[in-house]
Design an enzyme around this catalytic site. Structure first.
Site, PDB file in Angstrom:
ATOM      1  N   GLY A  50       0.877  -1.148   0.126  1.00 20.42           N
ATOM      2  CA  GLY A  50      -0.274  -0.282  -0.160  1.00 20.42           C
ATOM      3  C   GLY A  50       0.446   1.013   0.362  1.00 20.42           C
ATOM      4  O   GLY A  50       2.172   1.554  -0.628  1.00 20.42           O
ATOM      5  N   GLU A  51       0.518   2.272   1.022  1.00 22.82           N
ATOM      6  CA  GLU A  51       1.983   3.549   0.743  1.00 22.82           C
ATOM      7  C   GLU A  51       1.772   3.700   2.436  1.00 22.82           C
ATOM      8  O   GLU A  51       0.842   3.890   3.365  1.00 22.82           O
ATOM      9  CB  GLU A  51       0.533   4.496   0.064  1.00 22.82           C
ATOM     10  CG  GLU A  51       1.589   5.788  -0.168  1.00 22.82           C
ATOM     11  CD  GLU A  51       2.252   6.481   1.112  1.00 22.82           C
ATOM     12  OE1 GLU A  51       2.803   6.927   0.820  1.00 22.82           O
ATOM     13  OE2 GLU A  51       1.205   6.434   1.887  1.00 22.82           O
ATOM     14  N   SER A  52       3.189   3.550   2.898  1.00 23.75           N
ATOM     15  CA  SER A  52       4.046   3.440   3.989  1.00 23.75           C
ATOM     16  C   SER A  52       2.844   4.374   5.051  1.00 23.75           C
ATOM     17  O   SER A  52       2.481   4.200   5.792  1.00 23.75           O
ATOM     18  CB  SER A  52       4.717   3.469   3.792  1.00 23.75           C
ATOM     19  OG  SER A  52       5.891   4.006   3.627  1.00 23.75           O
ATOM     20  N   CYS A  82       6.616  -5.597   1.194  1.00 25.45           N
ATOM     21  CA  CYS A  82       7.199  -3.399   0.396  1.00 25.45           C
ATOM     22  C   CYS A  82       6.419  -2.880   1.574  1.00 25.45           C
ATOM     23  O   CYS A  82       6.946  -2.512   2.315  1.00 25.45           O
ATOM     24  CB  CYS A  82       5.524  -3.956  -0.984  1.00 25.45           C
ATOM     25  SG  CYS A  82       6.084  -1.918  -1.969  1.00 25.45           S
ATOM     26  N   ARG A 111      12.254   4.566   1.683  1.00 27.36           N
ATOM     27  CA  ARG A 111      11.068   4.089   0.447  1.00 27.36           C
ATOM     28  C   ARG A 111      10.989   4.368  -0.418  1.00 27.36           C
ATOM     29  O   ARG A 111      12.159   5.585  -1.131  1.00 27.36           O
ATOM     30  CB  ARG A 111      10.060   4.834   1.428  1.00 27.36           C
ATOM     31  CG  ARG A 111       9.520   4.796   2.554  1.00 27.36           C
ATOM     32  CD  ARG A 111       8.777   6.141   2.679  1.00 27.36           C
ATOM     33  NE  ARG A 111       7.347   6.797   1.870  1.00 27.36           N
ATOM     34  CZ  ARG A 111       6.768   7.050   1.482  1.00 27.36           C
ATOM     35  NH1 ARG A 111       7.982   8.303   1.258  1.00 27.36           N
ATOM     36  NH2 ARG A 111       6.111   7.352   0.875  1.00 27.36           N
ATOM     37  N   ILE A 140       7.191  -3.526  -7.003  1.00 27.50           N
ATOM     38  CA  ILE A 140       5.883  -2.536  -7.295  1.00 27.50           C
ATOM     39  C   ILE A 140       6.317  -1.132  -5.862  1.00 27.50           C
ATOM     40  O   ILE A 140       5.756  -1.047  -5.070  1.00 27.50           O
ATOM     41  CB  ILE A 140       4.574  -2.393  -7.299  1.00 27.50           C
ATOM     42  CG1 ILE A 140       4.347  -3.588  -8.313  1.00 27.50           C
ATOM     43  CG2 ILE A 140       3.639  -1.173  -7.877  1.00 27.50           C
ATOM     44  CD1 ILE A 140       3.274  -4.151  -7.901  1.00 27.50           C
ATOM     45  N   ARG A 141       6.654   0.119  -6.257  1.00 24.68           N
ATOM     46  CA  ARG A 141       7.728   1.475  -6.145  1.00 24.68           C
ATOM     47  C   ARG A 141       8.254   0.432  -4.979  1.00 24.68           C
ATOM     48  O   ARG A 141       8.114   0.931  -3.688  1.00 24.68           O
ATOM     49  CB  ARG A 141       6.270   2.086  -5.290  1.00 24.68           C
ATOM     50  CG  ARG A 141       5.560   3.068  -6.942  1.00 24.68           C
ATOM     51  CD  ARG A 141       4.291   3.615  -6.285  1.00 24.68           C
ATOM     52  NE  ARG A 141       5.140   5.064  -5.272  1.00 24.68           N
ATOM     53  CZ  ARG A 141       3.742   5.260  -4.512  1.00 24.68           C
ATOM     54  NH1 ARG A 141       2.322   5.324  -4.491  1.00 24.68           N
ATOM     55  NH2 ARG A 141       4.513   6.027  -3.865  1.00 24.68           N
ATOM     56  N   HIS A 181       6.312  -8.665  -3.162  1.00 24.61           N
ATOM     57  CA  HIS A 181       4.791  -8.712  -3.797  1.00 24.61           C
ATOM     58  C   HIS A 181       4.770 -10.524  -3.875  1.00 24.61           C
ATOM     59  O   HIS A 181       4.332 -10.932  -5.272  1.00 24.61           O
ATOM     60  CB  HIS A 181       3.661  -7.905  -4.486  1.00 24.61           C
ATOM     61  CG  HIS A 181       3.696  -6.421  -3.623  1.00 24.61           C
ATOM     62  ND1 HIS A 181       2.971  -5.866  -3.208  1.00 24.61           N
ATOM     63  CD2 HIS A 181       3.997  -4.892  -4.191  1.00 24.61           C
ATOM     64  CE1 HIS A 181       2.604  -4.989  -3.246  1.00 24.61           C
ATOM     65  NE2 HIS A 181       3.193  -4.271  -3.850  1.00 24.61           N
ATOM     66  N   GLU A 183       2.541 -12.220  -3.258  1.00 25.30           N
ATOM     67  CA  GLU A 183       0.820 -12.431  -3.676  1.00 25.30           C
ATOM     68  C   GLU A 183       0.346 -12.441  -4.872  1.00 25.30           C
ATOM     69  O   GLU A 183      -1.170 -13.043  -5.823  1.00 25.30           O
ATOM     70  CB  GLU A 183       0.114 -11.927  -2.410  1.00 25.30           C
ATOM     71  CG  GLU A 183      -0.309 -10.546  -2.610  1.00 25.30           C
ATOM     72  CD  GLU A 183       1.255  -9.179  -2.731  1.00 25.30           C
ATOM     73  OE1 GLU A 183       0.085  -8.168  -3.047  1.00 25.30           O
ATOM     74  OE2 GLU A 183       1.916 -10.319  -2.520  1.00 25.30           O
TER      75      GLU A 183
END
Length: 202
Positions: A50-52, A82, A111, A140-141, A181, A183
């Site tokens: 997600g976005e930490s 992530c 990050r 991803i990022r 990731h 998953e």
């Protein structure tokens, strides 16, 4: 530990259903965790991507940040992917001034270290504890781990933009984290390792 552990997936953000699907396929019972009561009822926890910074704010809003810290300190197995890796880091580079983490892994994480969304990539990563075949990791990022303390085991690394080896998978006791990731792949080996940690087999 029972043969079928209950593993929560922190449902603030990210691939909650995808993680639950993999874990269920490995024989675990899964619960979406959005309350302290749900957190108290699980044997282990996955913190998805997600976005930490947003995730930390949502954890505070739901009253989960301090309970998460207490469970980690008490020895609950937790796996972060992530942004979940960032949430488990004791130190974060490139975060906001008010960013908070759960902590627990003696590491410094940067990050968005591999670049923004447009620079997402896949790479074969050899991960200790899951066999000899490389894991097809999706970044991803993604963050990377700048440094680890003496109690942390590095499970996997990839070349960075400057060709230096960048740490992307770590473990400290019952805590595990990856930059990527798993998953989003058909390979359940990383999740299986975490299920075995929850069961006390690893």
């Amino acid at each position: 530990m029972t043969a079928r552990p209950t593993i929560g997936v922190l449902a603030l953000q990210g691939d909650v259903a995808e993680h639950a699907h993999v874990l269920e396929g490995l024989g675990a019972h899964t619960v979406k965790v959005l309350s302290v009561d749900q957190l108290d009822a699980v044997d282990g926890l996955v913190v998805p991507g997600g976005e930490s910074t947003t995730m930390s704010k949502l954890a505070v809003r739901y009253g989960l940040l301090d309970p998460l810290r207490k469970h980690v300190a008490a020895g609950m197995p937790v796996y972060g992917t992530c942004a979940g890796m960032i949430m488990l880091a004791d130190r974060v580079l490139g975060g906001t001034a008010d960013q908070q983490t759960v902590g627990g892994i003696d590491m410094t994480v940067r990050r968005n270290a591999f670049g923004r969304q447009t620079e997402s990539f896949e790479a074969g990563v050899r991960i200790d504890g899951i066999g000899t075949d490389p894991f097809d990791a999706v970044f991803i990022r993604a963050p990377w781990v700048e440094s680890v303390g003496p109690g942390v085991t590095v499970l996997g690394s990839v070349p960075g933009p400057d060709e230096a080896g960048r740490i992307v998978a770590v473990r400290q006791g019952g805590l595990m984290a990856t930059s990527f990731h798993p998953e989003l792949t058909d390979d359940a080996r990383v999740h299986r390792l975490f299920v075995d940690i929850v069961k006390g087999l690893e």
